[in-house]
Design an enzyme around this catalytic site. Structure first.
Site, PDB file in Angstrom:
ATOM      1  N   GLU A  41       0.892  -1.161   0.000  1.00 33.61           N
ATOM      2  CA  GLU A  41       0.000   0.000   0.000  1.00 33.61           C
ATOM      3  C   GLU A  41       0.926   1.206   0.000  1.00 33.61           C
ATOM      4  O   GLU A  41       1.636   1.442   0.980  1.00 33.61           O
ATOM      5  CB  GLU A  41      -0.886  -0.028   1.256  1.00 33.61           C
ATOM      6  CG  GLU A  41      -1.714   1.231   1.450  1.00 33.61           C
ATOM      7  CD  GLU A  41      -2.321   1.313   2.858  1.00 33.61           C
ATOM      8  OE1 GLU A  41      -2.729   0.276   3.417  1.00 33.61           O
ATOM      9  OE2 GLU A  41      -2.369   2.434   3.387  1.00 33.61           O
ATOM     10  N   ARG A  45       1.056  10.169   1.165  1.00 34.56           N
ATOM     11  CA  ARG A  45       1.506  11.159   2.157  1.00 34.56           C
ATOM     12  C   ARG A  45       2.654  11.962   1.597  1.00 34.56           C
ATOM     13  O   ARG A  45       3.149  12.880   2.245  1.00 34.56           O
ATOM     14  CB  ARG A  45       1.987  10.444   3.430  1.00 34.56           C
ATOM     15  CG  ARG A  45       0.857   9.803   4.162  1.00 34.56           C
ATOM     16  CD  ARG A  45       1.321   9.030   5.349  1.00 34.56           C
ATOM     17  NE  ARG A  45       0.369   7.994   5.621  1.00 34.56           N
ATOM     18  CZ  ARG A  45       0.453   7.121   6.614  1.00 34.56           C
ATOM     19  NH1 ARG A  45       1.467   7.168   7.433  1.00 34.56           N
ATOM     20  NH2 ARG A  45      -0.464   6.215   6.775  1.00 34.56           N
ATOM     21  N   THR A  69      -3.738   6.194   2.312  1.00 33.19           N
ATOM     22  CA  THR A  69      -3.928   7.586   2.742  1.00 33.19           C
ATOM     23  C   THR A  69      -4.585   8.410   1.628  1.00 33.19           C
ATOM     24  O   THR A  69      -4.208   9.548   1.365  1.00 33.19           O
ATOM     25  CB  THR A  69      -2.599   8.237   3.203  1.00 33.19           C
ATOM     26  OG1 THR A  69      -1.817   7.285   3.935  1.00 33.19           O
ATOM     27  CG2 THR A  69      -2.866   9.418   4.121  1.00 33.19           C
ATOM     28  N   LYS A 129     -10.649  -1.214   6.496  1.00 36.27           N
ATOM     29  CA  LYS A 129      -9.430  -1.089   7.296  1.00 36.27           C
ATOM     30  C   LYS A 129      -9.873  -0.768   8.729  1.00 36.27           C
ATOM     31  O   LYS A 129     -10.820  -0.003   8.928  1.00 36.27           O
ATOM     32  CB  LYS A 129      -8.595   0.046   6.710  1.00 36.27           C
ATOM     33  CG  LYS A 129      -7.434   0.503   7.548  1.00 36.27           C
ATOM     34  CD  LYS A 129      -6.548   1.430   6.723  1.00 36.27           C
ATOM     35  CE  LYS A 129      -5.506   2.108   7.594  1.00 36.27           C
ATOM     36  NZ  LYS A 129      -4.393   2.640   6.802  1.00 36.27           N
TER      37      LYS A 129
END
Ligand code: 3PG
Length: 215
Positions: A41, A45, A69, A129
């Site tokens: 993943e 960011r 994110t 998640k």
């Protein structure tokens, strides 16, 4: 979506990666493949995320690369253009989830309470998640919420490492665990890709052990 979830479950672990420099993407991808975990993943960011995903997916089509994110629909577009196969977000942003669901883009939004989980079910999602896993109550919390939401599977992420991985994976409602322990930013900055491979192999072996014990 099911095929994707099956693949994530088969891996058992999803390395969560922060890449400051896209130049590190291919050595990192190779380190993960050498560790027998061709999956990551890549988090949005950093500015390098899109290019890193593009490099990893084009040079390693065998890898299962998702974008993490993801906070906006523009980031969903960037991730998909770069070749990401799934989207992960820290929270459940209804706009982002709807955008993905409408386009049949697999998304695992972050959920840390029953209201978020019900929103995810309303969108027809089968897995979410659970973030931040350890800080939000760990496996005990997941077991409690898994009772009413009988169909939901979980990708706990946050505070998971080689010490507590087996505990999480031993519970069948856990799809897989996310974590950065084998791909810490420090290792990437210092180009310690051999260490990443070693820790990745160790994680893969832990997944195998728990699966052997369960079968
Ligand atoms: C995430 O981005 O999902 C988590 O911050 C990763 O958590 P960890 O660094 O504790 O594994």
């Amino acid at each position: 979506m099911n095929t994707l979830l099956d693949q994530i479950e088969t891996f058992g672990v999803v390395p969560v990666v922060v890449l400051d420099h896209a130049d590190d993407a291919l050595p990192l991808a190779q380190a993960l493949c050498d560790g027998h975990l061709p999956c990551a993943e890549v988090t949005f960011r950093t500015e390098a995320a899109k290019e890193a995903i593009r490099l990893m997916t084009s040079h390693h089509p065998e890898m299962l690369i998702g974008a993490g994110t993801v906070l906006t629909t523009d980031q969903v577009d960037s991730a998909m253009e770069a070749g990401a196969r799934f989207i992960v977000s820290p929270g459940l942003n209804p706009k982002v989830v709807k955008y993905c669901v409408d386009r049949r883009i697999p998304i695992l939004p972050g959920c840390a309470n029953p209201s978020d989980m019900e929103a995810a079910l309303e969108f027809g999602l089968k897995a979410v998640k659970f973030f931040p896993a350890e800080q939000a109550g760990g496996l005990a919390y997941i077991k409690a919420v898994a009772a009413p939401y009988t169909s939901l599977r979980f990708l706990p992420t946050g505070g998971i490492n080689a010490e507590n991985l087996k505990e999480y994976l031993s519970y069948p409602r856990i799809l897989a665990c996310g974590g950065s322990w084998m791909v810490k930013s420090q290792y990437i900055h210092e180009h310690r890709f051999d260490k990443i491979t070693r820790l990745t192999r160790q994680a893969v072996e832990l997944v195998r052990e728990i699966r052997r014990e369960r079968s």
